[in-house]
Design an enzyme around this catalytic site. Structure first.
Site, PDB file in Angstrom:
ATOM      1  N   GLU A  47      27.874  27.844  59.262  1.00 15.26           N
ATOM      2  CA  GLU A  47      27.997  27.363  60.639  1.00 15.26           C
ATOM      3  C   GLU A  47      29.428  27.612  61.113  1.00 15.26           C
ATOM      4  O   GLU A  47      30.370  27.132  60.494  1.00 15.26           O
ATOM      5  CB  GLU A  47      27.698  25.859  60.675  1.00 15.26           C
ATOM      6  CG  GLU A  47      27.736  25.285  62.061  1.00 15.26           C
ATOM      7  CD  GLU A  47      27.470  23.782  62.063  1.00 15.26           C
ATOM      8  OE1 GLU A  47      28.117  23.064  61.281  1.00 15.26           O
ATOM      9  OE2 GLU A  47      26.632  23.343  62.861  1.00 15.26           O
ATOM     10  N   GLU A 100      22.402  13.414  60.651  1.00 17.37           N
ATOM     11  CA  GLU A 100      22.201  14.547  61.581  1.00 17.37           C
ATOM     12  C   GLU A 100      23.334  15.518  61.315  1.00 17.37           C
ATOM     13  O   GLU A 100      24.484  15.237  61.663  1.00 17.37           O
ATOM     14  CB  GLU A 100      22.261  14.057  63.034  1.00 17.37           C
ATOM     15  CG  GLU A 100      21.216  13.043  63.410  1.00 17.37           C
ATOM     16  CD  GLU A 100      19.841  13.652  63.640  1.00 17.37           C
ATOM     17  OE1 GLU A 100      19.686  14.874  63.451  1.00 17.37           O
ATOM     18  OE2 GLU A 100      18.932  12.895  63.991  1.00 17.37           O
ATOM     19  N   CYS A 113      25.307  21.575  67.630  1.00 20.28           N
ATOM     20  CA  CYS A 113      24.738  21.750  66.287  1.00 20.28           C
ATOM     21  C   CYS A 113      23.512  22.648  66.246  1.00 20.28           C
ATOM     22  O   CYS A 113      23.266  23.311  65.267  1.00 20.28           O
ATOM     23  CB  CYS A 113      24.408  20.384  65.718  1.00 20.28           C
ATOM     24  SG  CYS A 113      23.412  19.393  66.836  1.00 20.28           S
ATOM     25  N   LYS A 155      32.263   3.994  64.529  1.00 14.99           N
ATOM     26  CA  LYS A 155      33.493   4.750  64.318  1.00 14.99           C
ATOM     27  C   LYS A 155      33.410   6.107  65.023  1.00 14.99           C
ATOM     28  O   LYS A 155      32.672   6.995  64.599  1.00 14.99           O
ATOM     29  CB  LYS A 155      33.749   4.989  62.826  1.00 14.99           C
ATOM     30  CG  LYS A 155      35.174   5.510  62.608  1.00 14.99           C
ATOM     31  CD  LYS A 155      35.353   6.269  61.331  1.00 14.99           C
ATOM     32  CE  LYS A 155      34.939   7.706  61.417  1.00 14.99           C
ATOM     33  NZ  LYS A 155      35.736   8.524  62.355  1.00 14.99           N
TER      34      LYS A 155
HETATM   35  P1  NAD Z   1      32.811  15.866  60.377  1.00 14.02           P
HETATM   36  O1  NAD Z   1      31.729  15.692  59.379  1.00 14.02           O
HETATM   37  O2  NAD Z   1      34.102  16.394  59.910  1.00 14.02           O
HETATM   38  O3  NAD Z   1      33.117  14.459  61.073  1.00 14.02           O
HETATM   39  C1  NAD Z   1      32.117  13.703  61.717  1.00 14.02           C
HETATM   40  C2  NAD Z   1      32.523  12.249  61.712  1.00 14.02           C
HETATM   41  O4  NAD Z   1      32.482  11.746  60.385  1.00 14.02           O
HETATM   42  C3  NAD Z   1      33.935  11.976  62.199  1.00 14.02           C
HETATM   43  O5  NAD Z   1      33.915  10.737  62.890  1.00 14.02           O
HETATM   44  C4  NAD Z   1      34.730  11.880  60.901  1.00 14.02           C
HETATM   45  O6  NAD Z   1      35.889  11.096  61.054  1.00 14.02           O
HETATM   46  C5  NAD Z   1      33.737  11.222  59.984  1.00 14.02           C
HETATM   47  N1  NAD Z   1      33.821  11.549  58.555  1.00 14.02           N
HETATM   48  C6  NAD Z   1      34.227  12.716  57.998  1.00 14.02           C
HETATM   49  N2  NAD Z   1      34.077  12.652  56.647  1.00 14.02           N
HETATM   50  C7  NAD Z   1      33.539  11.432  56.374  1.00 14.02           C
HETATM   51  C8  NAD Z   1      33.135  10.776  55.159  1.00 14.02           C
HETATM   52  N3  NAD Z   1      33.225  11.374  53.973  1.00 14.02           N
HETATM   53  N4  NAD Z   1      32.622   9.528  55.257  1.00 14.02           N
HETATM   54  C9  NAD Z   1      32.484   8.919  56.446  1.00 14.02           C
HETATM   55  N5  NAD Z   1      32.866   9.486  57.621  1.00 14.02           N
HETATM   56  C10 NAD Z   1      33.383  10.727  57.583  1.00 14.02           C
HETATM   57  O7  NAD Z   1      32.183  16.745  61.542  1.00 14.02           O
HETATM   58  P2  NAD Z   1      32.871  17.202  62.906  1.00 14.02           P
HETATM   59  O8  NAD Z   1      33.716  18.383  62.599  1.00 14.02           O
HETATM   60  O9  NAD Z   1      33.464  16.049  63.629  1.00 14.02           O
HETATM   61  O10 NAD Z   1      31.582  17.647  63.754  1.00 14.02           O
HETATM   62  C11 NAD Z   1      31.036  18.892  63.684  1.00 14.02           C
HETATM   63  C12 NAD Z   1      29.826  18.891  62.777  1.00 14.02           C
HETATM   64  O11 NAD Z   1      28.841  17.968  63.259  1.00 14.02           O
HETATM   65  C13 NAD Z   1      29.117  20.230  62.775  1.00 14.02           C
HETATM   66  O12 NAD Z   1      28.758  20.567  61.452  1.00 14.02           O
HETATM   67  C14 NAD Z   1      27.871  19.979  63.597  1.00 14.02           C
HETATM   68  O13 NAD Z   1      26.789  20.828  63.325  1.00 14.02           O
HETATM   69  C15 NAD Z   1      27.561  18.575  63.274  1.00 14.02           C
HETATM   70  N6  NAD Z   1      26.711  17.979  64.336  1.00 14.02           N
HETATM   71  C16 NAD Z   1      25.403  17.720  64.049  1.00 14.02           C
HETATM   72  C17 NAD Z   1      24.572  17.218  65.039  1.00 14.02           C
HETATM   73  C18 NAD Z   1      23.128  16.917  64.764  1.00 14.02           C
HETATM   74  O14 NAD Z   1      22.551  16.162  65.516  1.00 14.02           O
HETATM   75  N7  NAD Z   1      22.531  17.462  63.728  1.00 14.02           N
HETATM   76  C19 NAD Z   1      25.085  16.967  66.301  1.00 14.02           C
HETATM   77  C20 NAD Z   1      26.403  17.255  66.560  1.00 14.02           C
HETATM   78  C21 NAD Z   1      27.219  17.760  65.542  1.00 14.02           C
END
Ligand code: NAD
Length: 480
Positions: free
Chosen positions: A385, A252, A286, A178
């Site tokens: 963050e 992650e 991130c 997804k």
């Molecule tokens: P997000 O958590 O809002 O969404 C990430 C993904 O998860 C999207 O595909 C979203 O549709 C889905 N999602 C959201 N809530 C969900 C739930 N309850 N159950 C299942 N799926 C769900 O994050 P974002 O805003 O898209 O991305 C930014 C975040 O990602 C930042 O906090 C960043 O630090 C983190 N990030 C971490 C890494 C790492 O490797 N540690 C890498 C890149 C980004």
């Protein structure tokens, strides 16, 4: 306009069973650039069913690791031939500067897949060990973990999906993927490449949608493991569900990493390195070192140099190869980042550059590169963050205090130290509690594990260690 009307399920492009569609927008122009169907629960059921069937299909389950590796290299060849288009598609959606997109979303995707393709050939699927009690042997078997529910964020959509897809393929597992709604168009390209390369039907399935789609996938009874990259907030919810189901999960998550400048650091080299280590992809990465810890003895000098660096970075069209700072991904993200900037001002930090929308750009979700000095490590801008081009420079007295400040965070994902003495830097790196750290650089190594501690996540991706999460272990005690 990139308009899609079908989903990639079971190796084919199929009509969705639901009626909802999602629009894709350009972060730079705010205009609609495409649309695609949202996967309904019935579509996810079909995708999981296809992935389960592929798991035991002769063309996937019964091939040798050498054949699996060759198939993965073929997939990499196709992805390589589309790398420019893929990088451009990512950049158009999320505003990633094209120089970064070419490197990470173009070449990075291919290099990572090739690395796991080579690893697939060498991984030991069955190991015969002498028993410790000396009475015979035990066979330790690695079997594919099964159907993986993979969920990626929008910031590095193609390469972060490959963090999951490559070990899925190397292990002989299958995946229902997804993507994020902001960056789904590139995942269709990935599916097309898989099809062109001859990845067997059902091994890779793509189900676009938002959080609700993700939730349905995470809890699906046909999923064996969840691999998630995204926010800590969503990661906690997913961890809770997987805990209840006793379902393996890798998370992650977010970060608020420290960039520690030691007293002996060269100002030019440090600040040049920090541009990438703290502001890559407009700060939407991130592991950025966004809490910059500078020694009190040289504080004014470093604040001035960091301010000059941030204010001189080219801001503009993400498709221009000279751009360093593009727009942030969406209006919501822009408002969030601007909200943090206002909070920083209200908390009493000193704004040294930026602080709003860039002048002269009237379209696109831009935020100026922004630097705050005199930041208290307990303030909101130092603890949460921000995920945008906003840096906080925090003063410290000595190395012990710098390490203590670096560790005084809910997160533990990355971080850097900048010094003329590599050994001293390594000493500092060893003391900071985080999943990764850089001495005078920060760039990932596909061959080394990556992940977080504390609220930055669970488990590791990349390296041979990242592949382990995609196997189940079974011990067979051999009798006569
Ligand atoms: P997000 O958590 O809002 O969404 C990430 C993904 O998860 C999207 O595909 C979203 O549709 C889905 N999602 C959201 N809530 C969900 C739930 N309850 N159950 C299942 N799926 C769900 O994050 P974002 O805003 O898209 O991305 C930014 C975040 O990602 C930042 O906090 C960043 O630090 C983190 N990030 C971490 C890494 C790492 O490797 N540690 C890498 C890149 C980004």
């Amino acid at each position: 306009m990139n308009s899609r009307s079908e989903l990639f399920i079971g190796g084919d492009w199929v009509a969705p069973q639901g009626t909802e569609t999602i629009n894709a927008y350009s972060a730079a122009t705010e205009e609609q650039i495409g649309s695609f169907p949202e996967a309904s629960p019935a579509d996810i059921d079909s995708a999981v069913h296809a992935a389960r069937a592929a798991l035991t299909s002769p063309e996937w389950a019964e091939i040798s690791q050498a054949e699996r590796s060759a198939l993965m290299h073929r997939f990499a060849d196709v992805l390589d031939s589309h790398k420019t288009d893929r990088a451009r598609t990512v950049s158009m959606q999320n505003g990633m500067p094209i120089s970064v997109a070419n490197f990470a979303e173009g070449d990075g995707v291919v290099a990572l897949l090739r690395y796991y393709a080579d690893l697939a050939k060498t991984v030991e699927l069955e190991e015969v060990r002498p028993r410790l009690d000396g009475t015979g042997t035990t066979v330790v078997q690695r079997t594919p973990v099964g159907v993986v529910g993979a969920i990626a964020p929008w910031n590095f959509p193609a390469v972060l999906s490959m963090f999951k897809l490559a070990p899925v393929l190397a292990s002989g597992s299958t995946v229902v993927f997804k993507p994020s709604p902001e960056t789904t168009l590139d995942s269709f390209m990935l599916a097309e490449a898989a099809q062109e390369a001859g990845i067997p039907a059902g091994v890779i399935n793509v189900v676009p949608g938002g959080a609700e789609t993700g939730k349905y996938l995470v809890a699906h009874p046909g999923v064996d493991k969840v691999a998630f990259t995204g926010s800590t907030r969503a990661g906690r919810q997913i961890g809770k569900v997987c805990g209840e189901l006793l379902r393996p999960v890798t998370l992650e998550l977010g970060g608020k990493s420290a960039g520690i400048i030691l007293e002996d650091a060269s100002v030019e080299e440090t600040v040049a390195g920090l541009a990438t280590a703290s502001l890559l992809n407009t700060g939407q990465t991130c592991y950025m070192s966004t809490r910059i810890l500078a020694p009190k003895s040289r504080y004014a000098e470093f604040v001035e140099a960091i301010t000059a660096m941030a204010s001189s970075l080219p801001v503009g069209d993400p498709l221009d190869p000279n751009t360093f700072v593009g727009p942030v991904v969406s209006k919501t993200q822009q408002e969030r980042v601007l909200g943090y900037i206002e909070m920083g001002k209200a908390e009493g930090a000193t704004l040294t550059t930026g602080g709003g929308k860039p002048k002269g750009i009237d379209k696109g979700w831009y935020v100026e590169p922004t630097v705050f000095s005199d930041v208290d490590n307990n303030s909101v801008i130092a603890r949460e963050e921000i995920f945008g081009p906003v840096l906080s420079v925090i003063p410290y007295s000595d190395e012990d205090e710098a390490v203590a400040l670096a560790n005084d965070s809910e997160y533990g994902l990355g971080g850097t130290v900048w010094t003329a003495d590599k050994d001293r830097g390594l000493g500092v790196a060893r003391r900071v509690v985080s999943g990764s750290f850089g001495v005078n650089r920060y760039d990932l190594d596909w061959g080394a594990p990556f992940g977080g501690v504390k609220s930055s996540g669970l488990g590791r991706e990349l390296g041979p260690e990242g592949l382990e999460a995609y196997f189940s272990l079974k011990s067979i005690f051999l009798g006569d």
